[in-house]
Motif scaffolding. Structure first.
Motif, PDB file in Angstrom:
ATOM      1  N   ILE A  85       0.865  -1.180   0.000  1.00 31.79           N
ATOM      2  CA  ILE A  85       0.000   0.000   0.000  1.00 31.79           C
ATOM      3  C   ILE A  85       0.898   1.225   0.000  1.00 31.79           C
ATOM      4  O   ILE A  85       1.775   1.366   0.859  1.00 31.79           O
ATOM      5  CB  ILE A  85      -0.946   0.019   1.214  1.00 31.79           C
ATOM      6  N   VAL A  86       0.657   2.093  -0.978  1.00 31.62           N
ATOM      7  CA  VAL A  86       1.509   3.255  -1.169  1.00 31.62           C
ATOM      8  C   VAL A  86       0.640   4.507  -1.200  1.00 31.62           C
ATOM      9  O   VAL A  86      -0.388   4.544  -1.875  1.00 31.62           O
ATOM     10  CB  VAL A  86       2.318   3.126  -2.480  1.00 31.62           C
ATOM     11  N   GLY A  87       1.069   5.539  -0.452  1.00 29.81           N
ATOM     12  CA  GLY A  87       0.356   6.812  -0.452  1.00 29.81           C
ATOM     13  C   GLY A  87       0.825   7.691  -1.581  1.00 29.81           C
ATOM     14  O   GLY A  87       1.986   7.644  -1.979  1.00 29.81           O
ATOM     15  N   ASN A  88      -0.122   8.498  -2.115  1.00 27.71           N
ATOM     16  CA  ASN A  88       0.279   9.404  -3.179  1.00 27.71           C
ATOM     17  C   ASN A  88      -0.099  10.839  -2.833  1.00 27.71           C
ATOM     18  O   ASN A  88      -0.840  11.103  -1.887  1.00 27.71           O
ATOM     19  CB  ASN A  88      -0.273   8.947  -4.531  1.00 27.71           C
ATOM     20  N   PHE A  89       0.420  11.766  -3.604  1.00 28.32           N
ATOM     21  CA  PHE A  89       0.276  13.193  -3.342  1.00 28.32           C
ATOM     22  C   PHE A  89      -1.172  13.651  -3.390  1.00 28.32           C
ATOM     23  O   PHE A  89      -1.561  14.575  -2.686  1.00 28.32           O
ATOM     24  CB  PHE A  89       1.122  13.988  -4.339  1.00 28.32           C
ATOM     25  N   ALA A  90      -1.992  13.010  -4.219  1.00 28.87           N
ATOM     26  CA  ALA A  90      -3.394  13.403  -4.367  1.00 28.87           C
ATOM     27  C   ALA A  90      -4.259  12.942  -3.204  1.00 28.87           C
ATOM     28  O   ALA A  90      -5.441  13.245  -3.157  1.00 28.87           O
ATOM     29  CB  ALA A  90      -3.946  12.865  -5.686  1.00 28.87           C
ATOM     30  N   GLY A  91      -3.686  12.200  -2.250  1.00 28.00           N
ATOM     31  CA  GLY A  91      -4.433  11.801  -1.068  1.00 28.00           C
ATOM     32  C   GLY A  91      -4.998  10.399  -1.099  1.00 28.00           C
ATOM     33  O   GLY A  91      -5.862  10.067  -0.299  1.00 28.00           O
ATOM     34  N   PHE A  92      -4.507   9.551  -1.975  1.00 31.54           N
ATOM     35  CA  PHE A  92      -4.972   8.176  -2.063  1.00 31.54           C
ATOM     36  C   PHE A  92      -3.966   7.219  -1.427  1.00 31.54           C
ATOM     37  O   PHE A  92      -2.759   7.405  -1.561  1.00 31.54           O
ATOM     38  CB  PHE A  92      -5.174   7.745  -3.521  1.00 31.54           C
ATOM     39  N   ASN A  93      -4.464   6.201  -0.757  1.00 31.50           N
ATOM     40  CA  ASN A  93      -3.668   5.032  -0.391  1.00 31.50           C
ATOM     41  C   ASN A  93      -4.019   3.967  -1.414  1.00 31.50           C
ATOM     42  O   ASN A  93      -5.184   3.570  -1.530  1.00 31.50           O
ATOM     43  CB  ASN A  93      -3.998   4.536   1.017  1.00 31.50           C
ATOM     44  N   CYS A  94      -3.026   3.539  -2.167  1.00 31.31           N
ATOM     45  CA  CYS A  94      -3.248   2.601  -3.270  1.00 31.31           C
ATOM     46  C   CYS A  94      -2.666   1.245  -2.935  1.00 31.31           C
ATOM     47  O   CYS A  94      -1.493   1.142  -2.579  1.00 31.31           O
ATOM     48  CB  CYS A  94      -2.592   3.130  -4.542  1.00 31.31           C
ATOM     49  N   THR A  95      -3.487   0.204  -3.076  1.00 30.91           N
ATOM     50  CA  THR A  95      -3.004  -1.171  -2.960  1.00 30.91           C
ATOM     51  C   THR A  95      -2.520  -1.567  -4.343  1.00 30.91           C
ATOM     52  O   THR A  95      -3.289  -1.552  -5.309  1.00 30.91           O
ATOM     53  CB  THR A  95      -4.120  -2.116  -2.477  1.00 30.91           C
ATOM     54  N   ILE A  96      -1.246  -1.894  -4.442  1.00 35.13           N
ATOM     55  CA  ILE A  96      -0.588  -2.177  -5.722  1.00 35.13           C
ATOM     56  C   ILE A  96      -0.284  -3.664  -5.814  1.00 35.13           C
ATOM     57  O   ILE A  96       0.254  -4.259  -4.877  1.00 35.13           O
ATOM     58  CB  ILE A  96       0.724  -1.374  -5.851  1.00 35.13           C
ATOM     59  N   SER A  97      -0.605  -4.261  -6.971  1.00 36.43           N
ATOM     60  CA  SER A  97      -0.243  -5.658  -7.215  1.00 36.43           C
ATOM     61  C   SER A  97       1.275  -5.755  -7.320  1.00 36.43           C
ATOM     62  O   SER A  97       1.893  -5.078  -8.151  1.00 36.43           O
ATOM     63  CB  SER A  97      -0.883  -6.159  -8.509  1.00 36.43           C
ATOM     64  N   LEU A  98       1.871  -6.600  -6.503  1.00 36.86           N
ATOM     65  CA  LEU A  98       3.319  -6.764  -6.525  1.00 36.86           C
ATOM     66  C   LEU A  98       3.799  -7.423  -7.818  1.00 36.86           C
ATOM     67  O   LEU A  98       4.924  -7.209  -8.248  1.00 36.86           O
ATOM     68  CB  LEU A  98       3.775  -7.576  -5.309  1.00 36.86           C
ATOM     69  N   SER A  99       2.930  -8.161  -8.474  1.00 39.40           N
ATOM     70  CA  SER A  99       3.347  -8.849  -9.700  1.00 39.40           C
ATOM     71  C   SER A  99       3.175  -8.010 -10.963  1.00 39.40           C
ATOM     72  O   SER A  99       3.864  -8.240 -11.952  1.00 39.40           O
ATOM     73  CB  SER A  99       2.600 -10.179  -9.853  1.00 39.40           C
ATOM     74  N   THR A 100       2.258  -7.012 -10.943  1.00 39.80           N
ATOM     75  CA  THR A 100       1.973  -6.261 -12.174  1.00 39.80           C
ATOM     76  C   THR A 100       2.123  -4.750 -12.063  1.00 39.80           C
ATOM     77  O   THR A 100       2.234  -4.072 -13.079  1.00 39.80           O
ATOM     78  CB  THR A 100       0.544  -6.534 -12.654  1.00 39.80           C
ATOM     79  N   GLY A 101       2.056  -4.198 -10.845  1.00 44.72           N
ATOM     80  CA  GLY A 101       2.075  -2.749 -10.679  1.00 44.72           C
ATOM     81  C   GLY A 101       0.721  -2.100 -10.868  1.00 44.72           C
ATOM     82  O   GLY A 101       0.583  -0.879 -10.791  1.00 44.72           O
ATOM     83  N   LYS A 102      -0.307  -2.894 -11.106  1.00 44.25           N
ATOM     84  CA  LYS A 102      -1.665  -2.370 -11.274  1.00 44.25           C
ATOM     85  C   LYS A 102      -2.267  -2.032  -9.925  1.00 44.25           C
ATOM     86  O   LYS A 102      -1.997  -2.684  -8.918  1.00 44.25           O
ATOM     87  CB  LYS A 102      -2.558  -3.388 -11.990  1.00 44.25           C
ATOM     88  N   ILE A 103      -3.121  -1.018  -9.921  1.00 45.50           N
ATOM     89  CA  ILE A 103      -3.834  -0.644  -8.708  1.00 45.50           C
ATOM     90  C   ILE A 103      -4.967  -1.642  -8.490  1.00 45.50           C
ATOM     91  O   ILE A 103      -5.835  -1.807  -9.346  1.00 45.50           O
ATOM     92  CB  ILE A 103      -4.393   0.782  -8.797  1.00 45.50           C
ATOM     93  N   GLU A 104      -4.941  -2.324  -7.336  1.00 49.29           N
ATOM     94  CA  GLU A 104      -6.003  -3.266  -7.001  1.00 49.29           C
ATOM     95  C   GLU A 104      -7.133  -2.578  -6.255  1.00 49.29           C
ATOM     96  O   GLU A 104      -8.283  -3.009  -6.321  1.00 49.29           O
ATOM     97  CB  GLU A 104      -5.441  -4.404  -6.168  1.00 49.29           C
ATOM     98  N   ASN A 105      -6.791  -1.529  -5.496  1.00 47.30           N
ATOM     99  CA  ASN A 105      -7.765  -0.789  -4.725  1.00 47.30           C
ATOM    100  C   ASN A 105      -7.144   0.549  -4.362  1.00 47.30           C
ATOM    101  O   ASN A 105      -5.928   0.663  -4.242  1.00 47.30           O
ATOM    102  CB  ASN A 105      -8.118  -1.567  -3.433  1.00 47.30           C
ATOM    103  N   HIS A 106      -7.983   1.567  -4.236  1.00 48.61           N
ATOM    104  CA  HIS A 106      -7.485   2.851  -3.745  1.00 48.61           C
ATOM    105  C   HIS A 106      -8.550   3.518  -2.877  1.00 48.61           C
ATOM    106  O   HIS A 106      -9.738   3.383  -3.122  1.00 48.61           O
ATOM    107  CB  HIS A 106      -7.019   3.759  -4.882  1.00 48.61           C
ATOM    108  N   VAL A 107      -8.074   4.174  -1.816  1.00 47.45           N
ATOM    109  CA  VAL A 107      -8.941   4.822  -0.859  1.00 47.45           C
ATOM    110  C   VAL A 107      -8.494   6.260  -0.700  1.00 47.45           C
ATOM    111  O   VAL A 107      -7.308   6.518  -0.441  1.00 47.45           O
ATOM    112  CB  VAL A 107      -8.879   4.101   0.517  1.00 47.45           C
ATOM    113  N   PHE A 108      -9.437   7.178  -0.867  1.00 45.32           N
ATOM    114  CA  PHE A 108      -9.131   8.598  -0.683  1.00 45.32           C
ATOM    115  C   PHE A 108      -9.033   8.885   0.811  1.00 45.32           C
ATOM    116  O   PHE A 108      -9.912   8.496   1.585  1.00 45.32           O
ATOM    117  CB  PHE A 108     -10.220   9.466  -1.324  1.00 45.32           C
ATOM    118  N   THR A 109      -7.968   9.559   1.247  1.00 44.60           N
ATOM    119  CA  THR A 109      -7.735   9.740   2.679  1.00 44.60           C
ATOM    120  C   THR A 109      -7.779  11.191   3.140  1.00 44.60           C
ATOM    121  O   THR A 109      -7.738  11.425   4.340  1.00 44.60           O
ATOM    122  CB  THR A 109      -6.362   9.154   3.083  1.00 44.60           C
ATOM    123  N   LYS A 110      -7.824  12.135   2.242  1.00 46.63           N
ATOM    124  CA  LYS A 110      -7.822  13.559   2.663  1.00 46.63           C
ATOM    125  C   LYS A 110      -9.219  14.045   2.920  1.00 46.63           C
ATOM    126  O   LYS A 110     -10.156  13.736   2.299  1.00 46.63           O
ATOM    127  CB  LYS A 110      -7.166  14.432   1.603  1.00 46.63           C
TER     128      LYS A 110
END
Length: 110
Positions: A85-110
């Motif tokens: 799970i990686v946070g980004n500047f726009a305020g999302f916590n993104c669950t990233i597939s370790l095998s593909t780099g695709k976003i599996e889920n994202h949650v807005f946190t701001k």
């Protein structure tokens, strides 16, 4: 497991990986080296594709997609390794597939 780095050099259990862009954070998950590159090394006014996975030998595996097309979007920090799970500047916590780099889920946190 957090790995040691210096500017654009990452120190892994298997050796040294020299990268083209500076590093903000790096973790080793299984045999995958997940790097958040410094977003300032990317073109301005478009999302920075700065979350990149490498094999322990330095070969690029994937570049993560961004959750938005905002011109100032970039990944900032690893919040969890399992799952990735990686946070980004726009305020999302993104669950990233370790095998593909695709976003599996994202949650807005701001």
């Amino acid at each position: 497991m957090k790995l040691r780095f210096d500017a654009s050099t990452v120190f892994t259990p298997g050796g040294i990986i020299a990268l083209e862009k500076p590093v903000l954070e790096v973790v080793l998950i299984n045999e995958t080296v997940v790097v958040i590159h410094d977003y300032m090394a990317y073109l301005q006014y478009r999302p920075a594709n700065n979350l990149v996975a490498y094999g322990v030998g330095g070969e690029a595996l994937w570049v993560a997609e961004n959750p938005t097309e905002l011109p100032v979007d970039a990944y900032m920090n690893v919040n969890s390794e399992t799952p990735l799970i990686v946070g980004n500047f726009a305020g999302f916590n993104c669950t990233i597939s370790l095998s593909t780099g695709k976003i599996e889920n994202h949650v807005f946190t701001k």
